[in-house]
Scaffold this motif. Structure first.
Motif, PDB file in Angstrom:
ATOM      1  N   ASP A  58       0.612   5.171   1.984  1.00  0.00           N
ATOM      2  CA  ASP A  58      -0.144   5.670   3.132  1.00  0.00           C
ATOM      3  C   ASP A  58      -1.154   6.762   2.774  1.00  0.00           C
ATOM      4  OD1 ASP A  58       1.023   3.932   4.920  1.00  0.00           O
ATOM      5  OD2 ASP A  58       2.667   5.294   5.411  1.00  0.00           O
ATOM      6  N   ARG A 112       5.158   6.457  14.597  1.00  0.00           N
ATOM      7  CA  ARG A 112       4.933   6.825  13.198  1.00  0.00           C
ATOM      8  C   ARG A 112       4.538   8.295  13.093  1.00  0.00           C
ATOM      9  NH1 ARG A 112       0.358   4.233   9.245  1.00  0.00           N
ATOM     10  NH2 ARG A 112      -1.015   5.559  10.476  1.00  0.00           N
ATOM     11  N   HIS A 147       0.842  -1.198   0.000  1.00  0.00           N
ATOM     12  CA  HIS A 147       0.000   0.000   0.000  1.00  0.00           C
ATOM     13  C   HIS A 147       0.877   1.249   0.000  1.00  0.00           C
ATOM     14  CE1 HIS A 147       1.068  -0.488   4.223  1.00  0.00           C
ATOM     15  NE2 HIS A 147       0.816   0.806   4.380  1.00  0.00           N
ATOM     16  N   HIS A 199       4.786   0.151   0.081  1.00  0.00           N
ATOM     17  CA  HIS A 199       5.470  -0.559   1.162  1.00  0.00           C
ATOM     18  C   HIS A 199       4.522  -1.562   1.804  1.00  0.00           C
ATOM     19  CE1 HIS A 199       3.476   2.821   3.194  1.00  0.00           C
ATOM     20  NE2 HIS A 199       3.429   2.056   4.261  1.00  0.00           N
TER      21      HIS A 199
HETATM   22 FE   LIG Z   1       1.808   2.066   5.774  1.00  0.00          FE
END
Ligand SMILES: [Fe+2]
Length: 279
Positions: A105, A270, A103, A254
């Motif tokens: 983000d 993150r 995918h 990724h």
């Molecule tokens: Fe991701």
């Protein structure tokens, strides 16, 4: 100590040593890191041990912080930072492995984040690699007739595609209000800094292709994904303690791997950085 930047494959990824993000950084080092980020797509910055607030200052050297969609993962005392943890469960008790499956983000945003940063806090003894695939190299390797056809197509991105094998954690209702229902993005986008074209697809978010019925769109997307994620376009990151990894969502897919002992904790911070409308 001087900054040392070493390529990790011939197309994607560079390892960075000799930087300390807890200390002030001069303009030329900052420019060098930003250039390496754009050129290499993934920077693996070794030997960092950053608190959430130190991590925020570090990522601001690369851009402005993007507000992530699913606020249930926000750190209470530093909400711009979310956590990724293998100890999370769906409401029915099944384990939730964040990021499994290829995918990019937050592509369901009008301006998807240009970059994502992960900083390892706790890692399993083995496994849990993050794989990256270079969508610019994959685009370059397509036959020209297909490149031309794809350049005319746009995809509809939603929070959770009804075609996705992977289920996402539902958004809290407050977050639903600021996350768009659906956005259109070109299937081939041009990188605003390098001018390179790349494939921009996302199996967990794409609901369809404008002007194509599903019978045509879904096999095309599947074929593109299989091509684009071939091992020759990949860099596979094996996490080490202290790693801070920043990658370019404009030119990479990724995926995480849930291939390790789930009794061991895997926990990362993150952060995302604001991007522009894909064109
Ligand atoms: Fe991701």
């Amino acid at each position: 100590m001087a900054v040392a930047i070493t390529n990790l494959t011939d197309h994607t990824g560079a390892e960075v040593r000799g930087v300390d993000f807890t200390a002030p950084m001069d303009g030329s080092t900052r420019a060098q890191l930003n250039r390496a980020f754009v050129d290499r797509g993934v920077l693996v910055i070794r030997d960092q041990k950053l608190s959430p607030h130190q991590l925020l200052s570090a990522v601001r050297l690369f851009g402005d912080v993007f507000p992530q969609h699913n606020t249930r993962f926000a750190l209470p005392d530093c909400p711009e930072i979310h956590f990724i943890s293998n100890q999370d469960k769906f409401p029915d008790g099944r384990p939730y492995i964040p990021g499994e499956g290829w995918h990019t983000d937050h592509s369901n945003d009008v301006r998807p984040p240009k970059a994502t940063v992960l900083h390892a806090v706790a890692l399993p003894g083995n496994g849990g690699d993050t794989q990256f695939a270079n969508m610019a190299a994959a685009y370059d390797a397509l036959p020209e007739t297909l490149q031309r056809r794809l350049r005319d197509l746009s995809a509809i991105h939603v929070y959770q595609s009804s075609h996705s094998a992977r289920q996402l954690m539902a958004l809290p209702s407050a977050a639903k209000e600021r996350v768009p229902n659906a956005v259109l993005h070109p299937i081939i986008r041009t990188h605003p800094e390098t001018g390179r074209r790349s494939i921009y697809i996302n199996p967990i978010r794409i609901e369809g292709i404008v002007g194509l019925d599903h019978k045509e769109a879904l096999p095309l997307l599947e074929e593109l994904l299989a091509h684009a994620t071939a091992p020759r376009f990949q860099y596979r990151h094996e996490w080490r303690p202290g790693d801070m990894v920043i990658w370019d969502n404009r030119s990479l897919l990724h995926k995480a791997n849930g291939d390790y002992d789930m009794n061991e904790l895997r926990y990362l911070y993150r952060v995302m950085l604001k991007g522009s409308v894909p064109m």
